[in-house]
Design a protein around this motif. Structure first.
Motif, PDB file in Angstrom:
ATOM      1  N   VAL A   1       0.853  -1.196   0.000  1.00  0.00           N
ATOM      2  CA  VAL A   1       0.000   0.000   0.000  1.00  0.00           C
ATOM      3  C   VAL A   1       0.888   1.244   0.000  1.00  0.00           C
ATOM      4  O   VAL A   1       0.689   2.169  -0.790  1.00  0.00           O
ATOM      5  CB  VAL A   1      -0.957   0.012   1.214  1.00  0.00           C
ATOM      6  CG1 VAL A   1      -1.745   1.322   1.267  1.00  0.00           C
ATOM      7  CG2 VAL A   1      -1.895  -1.187   1.183  1.00  0.00           C
ATOM      8  N   ALA A   2       1.897   1.243   0.858  1.00  0.00           N
ATOM      9  CA  ALA A   2       2.811   2.383   0.947  1.00  0.00           C
ATOM     10  C   ALA A   2       3.549   2.610  -0.367  1.00  0.00           C
ATOM     11  O   ALA A   2       3.724   3.764  -0.795  1.00  0.00           O
ATOM     12  CB  ALA A   2       3.804   2.170   2.091  1.00  0.00           C
ATOM     13  N   ARG A   3       3.973   1.538  -1.023  1.00  0.00           N
ATOM     14  CA  ARG A   3       4.662   1.675  -2.321  1.00  0.00           C
ATOM     15  C   ARG A   3       3.751   2.312  -3.354  1.00  0.00           C
ATOM     16  O   ARG A   3       4.176   3.186  -4.118  1.00  0.00           O
ATOM     17  CB  ARG A   3       5.135   0.310  -2.837  1.00  0.00           C
ATOM     18  CG  ARG A   3       6.368  -0.216  -2.148  1.00  0.00           C
ATOM     19  CD  ARG A   3       6.813  -1.542  -2.725  1.00  0.00           C
ATOM     20  NE  ARG A   3       7.267  -1.386  -4.099  1.00  0.00           N
ATOM     21  CZ  ARG A   3       7.306  -2.384  -4.986  1.00  0.00           C
ATOM     22  NH1 ARG A   3       6.907  -3.598  -4.654  1.00  0.00           N
ATOM     23  NH2 ARG A   3       7.739  -2.170  -6.200  1.00  0.00           N
ATOM     24  N   ALA A   4       2.504   1.862  -3.418  1.00  0.00           N
ATOM     25  CA  ALA A   4       1.556   2.417  -4.390  1.00  0.00           C
ATOM     26  C   ALA A   4       1.297   3.893  -4.119  1.00  0.00           C
ATOM     27  O   ALA A   4       1.278   4.708  -5.048  1.00  0.00           O
ATOM     28  CB  ALA A   4       0.253   1.625  -4.361  1.00  0.00           C
ATOM     29  N   MET A   5       1.109   4.236  -2.860  1.00  0.00           N
ATOM     30  CA  MET A   5       0.842   5.633  -2.519  1.00  0.00           C
ATOM     31  C   MET A   5       2.076   6.504  -2.811  1.00  0.00           C
ATOM     32  O   MET A   5       1.946   7.608  -3.321  1.00  0.00           O
ATOM     33  CB  MET A   5       0.416   5.747  -1.051  1.00  0.00           C
ATOM     34  CG  MET A   5      -0.838   4.937  -0.712  1.00  0.00           C
ATOM     35  SD  MET A   5      -2.283   5.300  -1.697  1.00  0.00           S
ATOM     36  CE  MET A   5      -3.012   6.601  -0.731  1.00  0.00           C
ATOM     37  N   ALA A   6       3.255   5.980  -2.520  1.00  0.00           N
ATOM     38  CA  ALA A   6       4.491   6.718  -2.802  1.00  0.00           C
ATOM     39  C   ALA A   6       4.683   6.925  -4.302  1.00  0.00           C
ATOM     40  O   ALA A   6       5.226   7.941  -4.730  1.00  0.00           O
ATOM     41  CB  ALA A   6       5.691   5.992  -2.204  1.00  0.00           C
ATOM     42  N   ALA A   7       4.219   5.970  -5.108  1.00  0.00           N
ATOM     43  CA  ALA A   7       4.342   6.083  -6.565  1.00  0.00           C
ATOM     44  C   ALA A   7       3.356   7.094  -7.135  1.00  0.00           C
ATOM     45  O   ALA A   7       3.522   7.554  -8.262  1.00  0.00           O
ATOM     46  CB  ALA A   7       4.122   4.721  -7.218  1.00  0.00           C
ATOM     47  N   GLY A   8       2.315   7.431  -6.361  1.00  0.00           N
ATOM     48  CA  GLY A   8       1.370   8.436  -6.839  1.00  0.00           C
ATOM     49  C   GLY A   8      -0.083   8.025  -6.840  1.00  0.00           C
ATOM     50  O   GLY A   8      -0.932   8.777  -7.320  1.00  0.00           O
ATOM     51  N   ALA A   9      -0.410   6.859  -6.289  1.00  0.00           N
ATOM     52  CA  ALA A   9      -1.819   6.482  -6.184  1.00  0.00           C
ATOM     53  C   ALA A   9      -2.507   7.427  -5.205  1.00  0.00           C
ATOM     54  O   ALA A   9      -1.924   7.816  -4.193  1.00  0.00           O
ATOM     55  CB  ALA A   9      -1.959   5.040  -5.711  1.00  0.00           C
ATOM     56  N   ASP A  10      -3.741   7.794  -5.508  1.00  0.00           N
ATOM     57  CA  ASP A  10      -4.513   8.659  -4.615  1.00  0.00           C
ATOM     58  C   ASP A  10      -5.307   7.844  -3.602  1.00  0.00           C
ATOM     59  O   ASP A  10      -5.660   8.347  -2.537  1.00  0.00           O
ATOM     60  CB  ASP A  10      -5.484   9.525  -5.431  1.00  0.00           C
ATOM     61  CG  ASP A  10      -4.749  10.486  -6.332  1.00  0.00           C
ATOM     62  OD1 ASP A  10      -4.044  11.358  -5.800  1.00  0.00           O
ATOM     63  OD2 ASP A  10      -4.878  10.361  -7.568  1.00  0.00           O
ATOM     64  N   GLU A  11      -5.604   6.611  -3.956  1.00  0.00           N
ATOM     65  CA  GLU A  11      -6.397   5.746  -3.084  1.00  0.00           C
ATOM     66  C   GLU A  11      -6.070   4.302  -3.406  1.00  0.00           C
ATOM     67  O   GLU A  11      -5.464   4.012  -4.445  1.00  0.00           O
ATOM     68  CB  GLU A  11      -7.891   6.042  -3.275  1.00  0.00           C
ATOM     69  CG  GLU A  11      -8.820   5.501  -2.214  1.00  0.00           C
ATOM     70  CD  GLU A  11      -8.421   5.827  -0.790  1.00  0.00           C
ATOM     71  OE1 GLU A  11      -7.855   4.933  -0.136  1.00  0.00           O
ATOM     72  OE2 GLU A  11      -8.679   6.945  -0.331  1.00  0.00           O
ATOM     73  N   TYR A  12      -6.479   3.389  -2.531  1.00  0.00           N
ATOM     74  CA  TYR A  12      -6.114   1.977  -2.641  1.00  0.00           C
ATOM     75  C   TYR A  12      -7.329   1.147  -2.264  1.00  0.00           C
ATOM     76  O   TYR A  12      -7.901   1.346  -1.192  1.00  0.00           O
ATOM     77  CB  TYR A  12      -4.960   1.699  -1.673  1.00  0.00           C
ATOM     78  CG  TYR A  12      -4.170   0.448  -1.925  1.00  0.00           C
ATOM     79  CD1 TYR A  12      -3.000   0.490  -2.661  1.00  0.00           C
ATOM     80  CD2 TYR A  12      -4.576  -0.781  -1.409  1.00  0.00           C
ATOM     81  CE1 TYR A  12      -2.235  -0.654  -2.874  1.00  0.00           C
ATOM     82  CE2 TYR A  12      -3.825  -1.932  -1.629  1.00  0.00           C
ATOM     83  CZ  TYR A  12      -2.651  -1.850  -2.360  1.00  0.00           C
ATOM     84  OH  TYR A  12      -1.902  -2.975  -2.576  1.00  0.00           O
ATOM     85  N   VAL A  13      -7.731   0.229  -3.141  1.00  0.00           N
ATOM     86  CA  VAL A  13      -8.861  -0.664  -2.880  1.00  0.00           C
ATOM     87  C   VAL A  13      -8.351  -2.094  -2.977  1.00  0.00           C
ATOM     88  O   VAL A  13      -7.730  -2.472  -3.968  1.00  0.00           O
ATOM     89  CB  VAL A  13     -10.006  -0.445  -3.898  1.00  0.00           C
ATOM     90  CG1 VAL A  13     -11.121  -1.455  -3.682  1.00  0.00           C
ATOM     91  CG2 VAL A  13     -10.544   0.981  -3.810  1.00  0.00           C
ATOM     92  N   MET A  14      -8.613  -2.873  -1.936  1.00  0.00           N
ATOM     93  CA  MET A  14      -8.156  -4.263  -1.914  1.00  0.00           C
ATOM     94  C   MET A  14      -9.248  -5.194  -2.435  1.00  0.00           C
ATOM     95  O   MET A  14     -10.413  -5.068  -2.058  1.00  0.00           O
ATOM     96  CB  MET A  14      -7.773  -4.659  -0.493  1.00  0.00           C
ATOM     97  CG  MET A  14      -6.575  -3.905   0.018  1.00  0.00           C
ATOM     98  SD  MET A  14      -6.215  -4.345   1.717  1.00  0.00           S
ATOM     99  CE  MET A  14      -5.051  -3.057   2.142  1.00  0.00           C
ATOM    100  N   LYS A  15      -8.839  -6.120  -3.322  1.00  0.00           N
ATOM    101  CA  LYS A  15      -9.747  -7.150  -3.817  1.00  0.00           C
ATOM    102  C   LYS A  15      -9.785  -8.280  -2.800  1.00  0.00           C
ATOM    103  O   LYS A  15      -8.742  -8.597  -2.222  1.00  0.00           O
ATOM    104  CB  LYS A  15      -9.249  -7.711  -5.153  1.00  0.00           C
ATOM    105  CG  LYS A  15      -9.239  -6.735  -6.290  1.00  0.00           C
ATOM    106  CD  LYS A  15      -8.645  -7.427  -7.513  1.00  0.00           C
ATOM    107  CE  LYS A  15      -8.462  -6.499  -8.680  1.00  0.00           C
ATOM    108  NZ  LYS A  15      -7.815  -7.170  -9.817  1.00  0.00           N
ATOM    109  N   PRO A  16     -10.927  -8.926  -2.600  1.00  0.00           N
ATOM    110  CA  PRO A  16     -12.213  -8.598  -3.204  1.00  0.00           C
ATOM    111  C   PRO A  16     -12.827  -7.374  -2.528  1.00  0.00           C
ATOM    112  O   PRO A  16     -12.565  -7.105  -1.366  1.00  0.00           O
ATOM    113  CB  PRO A  16     -13.055  -9.848  -2.954  1.00  0.00           C
ATOM    114  CG  PRO A  16     -12.480 -10.445  -1.717  1.00  0.00           C
ATOM    115  CD  PRO A  16     -11.011 -10.099  -1.735  1.00  0.00           C
TER     116      PRO A  16
END
Length: 123
Positions: free
Chosen positions: A90-105
């Motif tokens: 999650v931290a890697r995605a946010m650091a790369a520039g994601a604004d939000e994170y949704v976990m499947k399912p």
């Protein structure tokens, strides 16, 4: 608003696409990050991108990094939608520039709640 859904699963693209259309979005789809970049270039009014992490050709993290390197997409909101559930990911995605994170399912309600937090509903 126009949304771009990038996932190698046709089923996931259909589920997310239906939710977005129900919320008033126009929706385009792509099956991997490279195709997503091409779709983004063809569709200048995209304001929201939902992207999977684990895909062939170009994964979601590489896609987000490429989008955030292009200042013309600064106003585009990006949501990572993935099975990656570890906090480090999650931290890697946010650091790369994601604004939000949704976990499947995920459920429709969770997706709509995340979009509401981003302030993209009703635009």
């Amino acid at each position: 608003m126009h949304a771009l859904v990038i996932d190698d699963s046709r089923t996931v693209r259909a589920i997310i696409g239906k939710t977005l259309r129900d919320e008033g979005f126009a929706v385009s789809e792509a099956g991997d990050g490279r195709a997503g970049l091409a779709a983004l270039a063809r569709t200048p009014d995209v304001g929201l991108i939902l992207v999977d992490w684990n895909m062939p050709v170009m994964d979601g993290l590489e896609f987000i990094t490429a989008v955030r390197a292009d200042r013309s997409y600064d106003g585009v909101r990006v949501v990572m939608v993935t099975t990656e559930t570890e906090q480090a990911q999650v931290a890697r995605a946010m650091a790369a520039g994601a604004d939000e994170y949704v976990m499947k399912p995920f459920t429709r309600d969770i997706l709509v709640a995340k979009l509401s937090l981003l302030g993209v509903l009703g635009e």
